[in-house]
Design an enzyme around this catalytic site. Sequence first.
Site, PDB file in Angstrom:
ATOM      1  N   LYS A  78       0.143   0.368   0.306  1.00 42.75           N
ATOM      2  CA  LYS A  78      -0.454  -0.719   0.816  1.00 42.75           C
ATOM      3  C   LYS A  78      -1.236  -0.522   2.070  1.00 42.75           C
ATOM      4  CE  LYS A  78       1.232  -5.455   2.264  1.00 42.75           C
ATOM      5  NZ  LYS A  78       2.228  -6.357   2.650  1.00 42.75           N
ATOM      6  N   SER A 153       2.084 -10.687   0.297  1.00 47.78           N
ATOM      7  CA  SER A 153       1.058 -10.345   0.913  1.00 47.78           C
ATOM      8  C   SER A 153       0.956  -8.712   0.129  1.00 47.78           C
ATOM      9  CB  SER A 153       0.894  -9.922   2.134  1.00 47.78           C
ATOM     10  OG  SER A 153       1.962  -9.023   2.806  1.00 47.78           O
ATOM     11  N   SER A 177       6.992 -10.658   0.733  1.00 46.96           N
ATOM     12  CA  SER A 177       5.785 -10.045   0.416  1.00 46.96           C
ATOM     13  C   SER A 177       5.905  -8.958  -0.678  1.00 46.96           C
ATOM     14  CB  SER A 177       4.876  -9.507   1.373  1.00 46.96           C
ATOM     15  OG  SER A 177       4.426 -10.667   2.142  1.00 46.96           O
TER      16      SER A 177
END
Length: 483
Positions: A78, A153, A177
């Site tokens: 990420k 997210s 997330s």
Amino acid sequence: MELTRTTLRALRKALDSKEISAPELASEYLGRIGEQDGKLLSYITVTKDKAMRDAENAQKIIDSGKATALTGIPLAVKDNICIDGVRTTCASKMLENFIPPYNATVIEKLNAEGYVLLGRTSMDEFAMGGSNQTSAFAKTKNPYDLTRVPGGSSGGSAAAVSASLAPAALGSDTGGSIRQPSSFCGVTGIKPTYGRVSRYGLVAFASSLDQIGPICNDARDCAILLNAICGHDRHDATSARVDTPDFTEKLGQPVKGMRIAMPKEFFSDDIDGEVRTAVENAAKELEKQGAVLVQCSMPGLKYAIPAYYLIACAEAASNLSRFDGIKYGFRGEGRTFEELIRDSRSRGFGEEVKRRILLGNYALSSGYYDAYYKKALALKQEIIKEYNDIFELADVILTPTAPTPAYKIGAQDNDPVKMYMADICTVTVNIAKLPGISTTCGYTADGGLPIGMSIIGKRFDEQTILQCADAYEQGFKPVAPTL
Ligand code: GLN
């Protein structure tokens, strides 16, 4: 080699038996990304050259007979986890050209194993959101239906694993997330106990809630990746000094006698009927395997969203004050110090990030602190107490991961409160610092969208939730998306 939903175990075997070399494996994944990510937009940066260099080095380790679990394994990370020399944007214009001069601790640990970095996955800006649509660079789509969101997210990580553009990835979870996008994309993601994995080098959103964790094809792979990244770290004062067990140890053990609580508030009418039924059916499945279902209640759930958003926004407002256009990041214009900062922050941050900074500063300002922030802290204690009470009766808790399956892109764009409410099933787990894992428990009848369930454990008891998720997964056949 066939890469569709291929597990880390299968890749390990293929590398060790020399069925495939590390550079060949890396180029196969890079090839898939090149062909398919134009539609999906799961990556912000693909680190092709570095991947090939990493893979050459890994191959040497494999050839010398010193390979460990992740040597030569390609992974996606990420875009809010710092990697030395690799652009780390947080999907924000503010950090568009930020190249960290150091590695996050999790990256140091993966490097020690000789992993291969495929690239940086897209996310909601600064991890604020649940749809990946606040990304300034790549608004990721859901691999099961390109007109829908992948969740967020960590939506880029979940979509990449789901579409087999990486066999596994790292995400971060402040209020869901890792779990919610895993649920929307039909993969398995675990948020470890707060303090289990070092946050050093994770760009902070809400420091008392943030935690890095794996997103994989199944619970077994999550255990393998968690083994690699966990442990006490002197660079992170909140990292826990606890023993780190082998997270694969309880995999495959029967769930006979395991007490599974299902607090009724998580199964209310606010949850989509198909989601509720899928999770209830999964519970029955576990019951057939010998688990004991425990009915219970969590009245504090109704305060979860206000408590979470007050705490998260307050911490975000403080954490993001460092982005002033002077020290690093996007630099705006202005004749005075104040004008420069104002312009940098006005143009560098997107709408959702600005909304949260405003909410957080408001809640923390004198005169409002007692009315909002202090109340949120009291609610936090209440939620912790209710979890402790439930864990007197049960070993794990089973809930839906999200109230609905993946929704259409744009559906919640103009209604932030509606978007916040969609986090109802996940945020209390962060507030209480517990571990939680999401795995797929069904598909919608119309459209075949994945439905996720979450298993929540006692603090530092990741082993039991992994065992429970694994017991369910072993009898459940995942359906891979076709792009
Ligand atoms: N969707 C939640 C939020 O918007 C959770 C985000 C996260 O876990 N990073 O805050």
